[in-house]
Scaffold this motif. Structure first.
Motif, short mmCIF file in Angstrom:
data_model
loop_
_atom_site.label_atom_id
_atom_site.label_comp_id
_atom_site.label_asym_id
_atom_site.label_seq_id
_atom_site.Cartn_x
_atom_site.Cartn_y
_atom_site.Cartn_z
N TYR A 26 5.73 3.39 1.35
CA TYR A 26 4.76 2.30 1.34
C TYR A 26 4.66 1.70 2.74
O TYR A 26 5.50 1.99 3.62
N TYR A 72 -1.57 5.95 6.51
CA TYR A 72 -0.56 6.21 5.48
C TYR A 72 -0.36 7.71 5.29
O TYR A 72 0.78 8.18 5.18
N GLN A 128 -5.13 1.78 -5.37
CA GLN A 128 -5.36 1.10 -4.10
C GLN A 128 -6.45 1.79 -3.28
O GLN A 128 -7.29 1.12 -2.68
N ASN A 129 -6.46 3.11 -3.28
CA ASN A 129 -7.54 3.83 -2.59
C ASN A 129 -8.87 3.60 -3.29
O ASN A 129 -9.92 3.51 -2.63
N ILE A 155 -0.98 4.29 -5.10
CA ILE A 155 -1.93 4.81 -4.13
C ILE A 155 -3.31 5.09 -4.72
O ILE A 155 -4.34 4.83 -4.08
N LYS A 183 3.15 9.37 5.99
CA LYS A 183 3.77 10.03 4.84
C LYS A 183 4.14 11.46 5.18
O LYS A 183 5.23 11.94 4.82
N TYR A 196 0.83 -1.20 0.00
CA TYR A 196 0.00 0.00 0.00
C TYR A 196 0.87 1.26 0.00
O TYR A 196 1.76 1.41 0.83
N GLY A 197 0.60 2.13 -0.96
CA GLY A 197 1.34 3.37 -1.10
C GLY A 197 2.12 3.45 -2.40
O GLY A 197 2.43 4.54 -2.87
#
Length: 270
Positions: A155, A144, A100-101, A97, A148, A93-94
């Motif tokens: 990630y 995240y 995935q979102n 992004i 971040k 994840y990331g």
């Protein structure tokens, strides 16, 4: 659809080799078996349904929606289960992004629209597992963003984001109360947590290291080392009337022995 798929796979050649009657006839604690759920909602099953539907074996079923649902859950589960930067080709994840979102939001919408039949009637409320999925998705996105911003990470390996350690610790602390009840009071939790932090009973949750020797004592204090009572009894100068009057300007009442005994009894019972 799954029953029909199993009936088509009864021979030596199985279209969905991971599936069995065990996956649809679950009872008791098997309902919480993550492995069975992961095998059920897998790409293997989705591809098998797609193949059977494509050759006309599932025309009486709405198999396309079933395939879409299974693939959605499979992709969501994989995203929450990465162990490396690229886990079997899947980025953590990331690293992707936006997509995935989009997947997480799609899963949220699916859970919000889902209604489970209970006793023949669709539930009017979200069930705990639906709320848990939505909370997990939202928490992952917000975590995240926070990491971040503060640490400029690229990630997160999502498999490490779980509450297993917390659940194990609470279960162990609850077991220290020696109560058969599923609930413990805040006071019980407070004192058990204190003993756990001191290390006398913490042998199985985090590590085997502890800061005390093994023993069978139920209390950390015995009758010979009640700290406050022993301190007061062995320091009679504290109650000298002359000293108190000269320093504080007034007499302090002497503490009777009965009060010290009561204090000692209180410490032993805590």
């Amino acid at each position: 659809i799954i029953k029909e798929l199993l009936s088509l796979s009864n021979g030596d050649y199985k279209l969905a080799y991971k599936l069995s009657e065990r996956h649809i006839l679950v009872e008791g604690t098997s309902r919480m078996n993550v492995k069975l759920a992961a095998q059920f909602f897998s790409n293997t099953v989705a591809n098998a349904i797609t193949y059977c539907g494509g050759i006309g074996l599932l025309d009486s079923f709405n198999y396309k929606d079933a395939v879409e649902c299974i693939k959605l859950v499979n992709d969501w589960f994989d995203l929450h289960n990465t162990q490396h930067k690229y886990d079997k080709g899947l980025p953590s994840y990331g690293l992707d992004i936006e997509k995935q979102n989009e997947l997480l939001m799609k899963m949220n919408a699916f859970c919000l629209a889902m209604r489970v039949n209970l006793n023949g009637k669709p539930s009017s409320k979200l069930l705990p597992f639906q709320k848990g999925i939505i909370i997990s998705n939202n928490s992952l996105m917000k975590l995240y963003e926070d990491m971040k911003e503060k640490y400029d990470i690229s990630y997160m390996t999502s498999r490490k984001l779980n509450q297993d350690v917390l659940e194990n610790a609470f279960s162990y602390i609850k077991g220290m109360t020696e109560s058969a009840s599923n609930c413990i009071t805040a006071l019980d939790f407070k004192y058990c947590l204190r003993l756990y932090i001191l290390g006398k009973h913490s042998t199985s949750v985090f590590s085997s290291n502890k800061n005390t020797e093994d023993g069978t004592d139920k209390n950390l204090l015995d009758e010979n080392i009640c700290l406050t009572g022993d301190f007061l009894q062995n320091n009679e100068d504290l109650f000298d009337e002359t000293a108190n009057q000269s320093e504080l300007g007034e007499n302090l009442a002497l503490m009777p022995n009965e009060s010290l005994d009561l204090l000692q009894h209180f410490e032993m019972s805590v």
